[in-house]
Design an enzyme around this catalytic site. Structure first.
Site, PDB file in Angstrom:
ATOM      1  N   THR A  93       0.830  -1.189  -0.101  1.00 14.63           N
ATOM      2  CA  THR A  93       0.030  -0.083  -0.035  1.00 14.63           C
ATOM      3  C   THR A  93       1.011   1.198  -0.019  1.00 14.63           C
ATOM      4  OG1 THR A  93      -1.677  -1.259   1.269  1.00 14.63           O
ATOM      5  CG2 THR A  93      -2.008   1.256   1.143  1.00 14.63           C
ATOM      6  N   LYS A 169      -7.123   1.273  -2.805  1.00 15.40           N
ATOM      7  CA  LYS A 169      -6.768   0.520  -1.650  1.00 15.40           C
ATOM      8  C   LYS A 169      -6.590   1.725  -0.492  1.00 15.40           C
ATOM      9  CE  LYS A 169      -5.118  -2.068   1.553  1.00 15.40           C
ATOM     10  NZ  LYS A 169      -3.860  -2.551   1.534  1.00 15.40           N
TER      11      LYS A 169
END
Length: 303
Positions: A93, A169
């Protein structure tokens, strides 16, 4: 399929284990001892990162922008020598800006690049029950799909631009953080009203909040439990701040994110930084003057 995997943290270890069960796996980690269990199960340990160069798909799961950049970029160039036609999948991420730089470096080196962060905690990674959110060239996604299927039950292709998966995300993690803060505040209130938190948990998860995020986190909040390994609160703050920054770049507003970031930062300053971000519940409870639960909850018995 010959698959390489870089990064054996809490999430990466579980993902690599699932891949190892289906594919010919080569792993690289800065601490080789972490790979002992995988090697005992048939994986090959790379002595140096270049040893993964002949794999068809290379996955990586590293903690943040700094870690990813240090491994994969040297200025504007791809630092890892992967053969042309290999597909590198970044599961980290990270910021959309870094994803853009990675995409350019990979394209210039003739290497495919897919950004594919995953949804789920380490226990879900180990049991192959993650959700994969991917973006990049459709043919590269199709090449990597058998690998995604090893550790995830659902796979979503978001679009042709790898940064789209990064933004998706960050959006999901912002929503989870906002839900966690709301749960933490609400359970502190009902406990102050001497309402049984287990009863309240059953009420919300069995009726209008019958959704995966509430079913997963409401028990942790109700029992002030912090699973280990979990998703560190410091990483949660990093993701919320990345979402805030990207929203400003896009001309959107995330005003709730500012409050959530403040609460995460306050909890971190009180020593909760290395705990799962569900520890927001403990922080909110202590802020409300509530005592610790009579008996520590056992995260192993939680969903």
């Amino acid at each position: 399929m010959r698959v390489g995997f870089i990064g054996l943290g809490a999430m990466g270890m579980g993902m690599a284990g699932c891949v190892n069960a289906r594919h010919e796996l080569t792993v690289f980690n800065r601490t080789p001892a972490k790979a002992a269990g995988l090697v005992a199960s048939g994986a090959r340990m790379a002595g140096k990162i270049e040893d993964i160069a002949e794999c068809s798909v290379v996955g990586s799961m590293l903690s943040d922008d700094g870690a990813v950049e240090s491994v994969f970029l040297r200025g504007r160039d791809l630092k890892v020598s992967l053969r042309k036609g290999t597909v590198h999948v970044s599961h980290s991420t990270i910021s959309p800006d870094l994803v853009d730089r990675l995409e350019i470096a990979h394209r210039n080196a003739g290497v495919g690049f897919v950004c594919a962060p995953v949804l789920g905690r380490p226990d879900k990674a180990a049991s192959g029950q993650l959700v994969t959110v991917a973006a990049g060239a459709r043919e590269d996604y199709q090449t990597a799909l058998p690998v995604f299927e090893a550790f995830s039950t659902s796979q979503f292709w978001i679009g042709n631009l790898p940064r789209q998966a990064a933004i998706a995300k960050l959006g999901v993690n912002f929503l989870i953080a906002a839900a966690l803060e709301a749960l933490a505040e609400c359970f502190a209130m009902v406990r102050r009203a001497k309402i049984d938190p287990e009863q309240f948990m059953s009420l919300i998860t069995g009726t209008i909040f019958d959704a995966a995020v509430y079913k997963a986190y409401a028990p942790l909040v109700a029992r002030e439990a912090s699973p280990s390994p979990g998703f560190k609160m410091t990483l949660g703050l990093k993701d919320v701040e990345l979402a805030m920054r990207e929203a400003r770049t896009l001309g959107a507003e995330l005003p709730i994110s500012e409050l959530v970031a403040e609460r995460l930062q306050a909890a971190i300053s009180q020593g909760y930084g290395d705990e799962d971000w569900a520890a927001l519940a403990r922080f909110a409870a202590r802020q409300a003057g509530l005592p610790e639960p009579a008996r520590p909850a056992d995260p192993g018995n939680l969903p």
